[in-house]
Write a protein that holds these residues in place. Structure first.
Motif, short mmCIF file in Angstrom:
data_model
loop_
_atom_site.label_atom_id
_atom_site.label_comp_id
_atom_site.label_asym_id
_atom_site.label_seq_id
_atom_site.Cartn_x
_atom_site.Cartn_y
_atom_site.Cartn_z
N GLU A 157 -6.98 -16.98 -7.77
CA GLU A 157 -8.08 -16.28 -7.14
C GLU A 157 -8.85 -15.11 -8.07
O GLU A 157 -9.95 -14.72 -7.87
N THR A 158 -8.18 -14.71 -9.20
CA THR A 158 -8.95 -13.78 -9.96
C THR A 158 -10.25 -14.29 -10.50
O THR A 158 -11.27 -13.32 -10.43
N PRO A 159 -10.29 -15.20 -10.82
CA PRO A 159 -11.63 -15.80 -11.53
C PRO A 159 -12.86 -15.72 -10.14
O PRO A 159 -14.01 -15.26 -10.48
N SER A 160 -12.32 -16.17 -9.21
CA SER A 160 -13.15 -16.11 -7.95
C SER A 160 -13.55 -14.76 -7.34
O SER A 160 -14.76 -14.40 -7.15
N ILE A 161 -12.66 -13.94 -7.29
CA ILE A 161 -12.79 -12.51 -6.89
C ILE A 161 -13.66 -12.03 -7.75
O ILE A 161 -14.75 -11.19 -7.32
N THR A 162 -13.35 -12.09 -8.98
CA THR A 162 -14.29 -11.26 -10.08
C THR A 162 -15.58 -11.60 -10.08
O THR A 162 -16.57 -10.77 -9.86
N VAL A 163 -15.97 -12.75 -10.10
CA VAL A 163 -17.27 -13.34 -9.99
C VAL A 163 -17.86 -12.69 -8.60
O VAL A 163 -19.12 -12.31 -8.46
N MET A 164 -17.24 -13.00 -7.19
CA MET A 164 -17.88 -12.54 -6.21
C MET A 164 -18.04 -11.21 -6.04
O MET A 164 -19.18 -10.88 -5.54
N GLU A 165 -17.16 -10.33 -6.59
CA GLU A 165 -17.35 -8.73 -6.53
C GLU A 165 -18.63 -8.27 -7.68
O GLU A 165 -19.16 -7.46 -7.00
N ILE A 166 -18.55 -8.97 -8.64
CA ILE A 166 -19.71 -8.58 -9.42
C ILE A 166 -20.95 -8.95 -8.76
O ILE A 166 -22.03 -8.03 -8.88
N GLY A 167 -21.26 -10.12 -8.23
CA GLY A 167 -22.36 -10.47 -7.72
C GLY A 167 -22.78 -9.62 -6.37
O GLY A 167 -23.80 -8.76 -6.40
N ALA A 168 -21.61 -9.27 -5.64
CA ALA A 168 -21.94 -8.62 -4.30
C ALA A 168 -22.13 -6.95 -4.51
O ALA A 168 -22.87 -6.18 -4.23
N ILE A 169 -21.37 -6.20 -5.61
CA ILE A 169 -21.24 -4.87 -5.75
C ILE A 169 -22.59 -4.62 -6.30
O ILE A 169 -23.11 -3.52 -6.09
N SER A 170 -22.94 -5.34 -7.36
CA SER A 170 -24.07 -5.38 -8.13
C SER A 170 -25.25 -5.22 -7.13
O SER A 170 -26.30 -4.34 -7.44
N THR A 171 -25.44 -6.13 -6.41
CA THR A 171 -26.40 -6.33 -5.49
C THR A 171 -26.51 -4.81 -4.49
O THR A 171 -27.56 -4.42 -4.20
N ASP A 172 -25.34 -4.62 -3.93
CA ASP A 172 -25.41 -3.53 -3.14
C ASP A 172 -25.90 -2.12 -3.77
O ASP A 172 -26.67 -1.39 -3.16
N LEU A 173 -25.38 -2.01 -5.15
CA LEU A 173 -25.72 -0.91 -5.82
C LEU A 173 -27.26 -0.93 -5.96
O LEU A 173 -27.78 0.13 -5.99
N TRP A 174 -27.57 -2.22 -6.35
CA TRP A 174 -29.06 -2.15 -6.76
C TRP A 174 -29.87 -1.81 -5.54
O TRP A 174 -31.01 -1.22 -5.74
N LEU A 175 -29.57 -2.40 -4.31
CA LEU A 175 -30.32 -2.31 -3.19
C LEU A 175 -30.05 -0.86 -2.31
O LEU A 175 -31.20 -0.15 -2.11
N ALA A 176 -28.93 -0.54 -2.44
CA ALA A 176 -28.60 0.56 -1.55
C ALA A 176 -27.57 1.70 -2.33
O ALA A 176 -27.07 2.39 -1.56
#
Length: 222
Positions: A153-172
Motif C-alpha cells: 500500500e505504501t506506493p499507492s498511498i504515496t501517489v494518492m496523497e501527492i495528487g490529492a494534497i497538492s490539488t487541495d493546497l493548489w485550490l484551497a
C-alpha cells in the motif's frame, strides 16, 4: 480565466453544490439498496469501503463499485481488480485526509508544509488500517496482513496523497475552515487522488505485489 479560477468558480457555485449533494445522496441510496438486496454476501468492511468511496466521489464512486465491486459483474479482470484495490486505499486515505486537513489547516492553521506532512501521516495510517481489515476478513492472518499492507500500500498511498494534497493546497491553500472552498476543494482533491492512484494499483497487481482483493463473482450467492 485560468484553470484555477475556473475551478474555484465551479466549486463555490451554489447550484453546482446542490446538484452534487443530490447526486451523492442518490448514489448512496442506490449503493445501500444494491448491497442489501443483491450483494449481501460482500464482507461488512468491504461494504464500508464502498460506502466511503461513494460518499467521497458520488456517482463516480458508484460507477467504480458497479464496474468492479458487484457479484453480478460478467467476469473479473486486471482493471476491475485495480479499482477494488484502489478503493480500499481510497476509503481509508480519504478519511485520514479529511481529518488531517481539518486538524492542520483548519484548527492548527499550519503552513502548507505542515498541512502536507500532517495530512499525509493521517491518510497513511487510515489507509493502512482500512487495508489490513478487509484482508483479515478474507482469512489472512494479522501479521501477514500488516506486512502485506505495508509492502503493497505504501506506493499507492504515496501517489494518492501527492495528487490529492497538492490539488487541495493548489485550490484551497488560502481558504479558512469556514469558507466553502475549504470543503469543496478538499472533496474535489479526494477524487483526483483516487484516479491518479488507479494506474499504480493496476501496475502493482500486474507485478504480483497486490492481489486486487477478493473476486466478487466468487462470493456465496453470486
Amino acid at each position: 480565466m485560468s484553470v484555477e479560477s475556473l475551478l474555484e468558480a465551479v466549486l463555490t457555485n451554489p447550484t453546482v453544490l446542490v446538484v452534487w449533494a443530490t447526486l451523492v445522496v442518490g448514489s448512496l441510496a442506490v449503493l445501500g439498496w444494491d448491497l442489501r438486496t443483491n450483494n449481501a454476501a460482500i464482507a461488512p468492511l468491504m461494504k464500508f469501503v464502498w460506502g466511503l468511496t461513494v460518499l467521497y466521489s458520488g456517482p463516480l464512486g458508484l460507477a467504480v463499485y458497479w464496474y468492479a465491486g458487484r457479484s453480478q459483474i460478467s467476469h473479473d479482470s486486471l482493471w476491475r481488480r485495480g479499482f477494488r484495490s484502489v478503493a480500499h486505499c481510497y476509503s481509508g486515505c480519504g478519511a485520514g485526509e479529511v481529518f488531517g486537513v481539518v486538524l492542520a489547516a483548519g484548527i492548527l492553521e499550519l503552513g502548507n508544509l505542515g498541512v502536507a506532512a500532517v495530512t499525509f501521516a493521517c491518510a497513511y495510517v487510515a489507509g493502512f488500517a482500512l487495508t489490513v481489515g478487509p484482508l483479515m476478513q478474507e482469512g489472512v492472518g494479522f501479521g501477514e496482513a500488516v506486512a502485506d499492507a505495508f509492502y503493497s500500500e505504501t506506493p499507492s498511498i504515496t501517489v494518492m496523497e501527492i495528487g490529492a494534497i497538492s490539488t487541495d493546497l493548489w485550490l484551497a491553500g488560502g481558504a479558512h475552515i469556514g469558507d466553502v472552498l475549504f470543503w469543496t476543494g478538499l472533496i474535489f482533491s479526494l477524487s483526483i487522488g483516487l484516479f491518479v492512484a488507479y494506474p499504480v494499483n493496476v501496475f502493482l497487481i500486474q507485478r504480483g505485489v497486490k492481489s486486487g482483493m477478493q473476486d466478487p463473482t466468487e462470493l456465496d450467492g453470486a
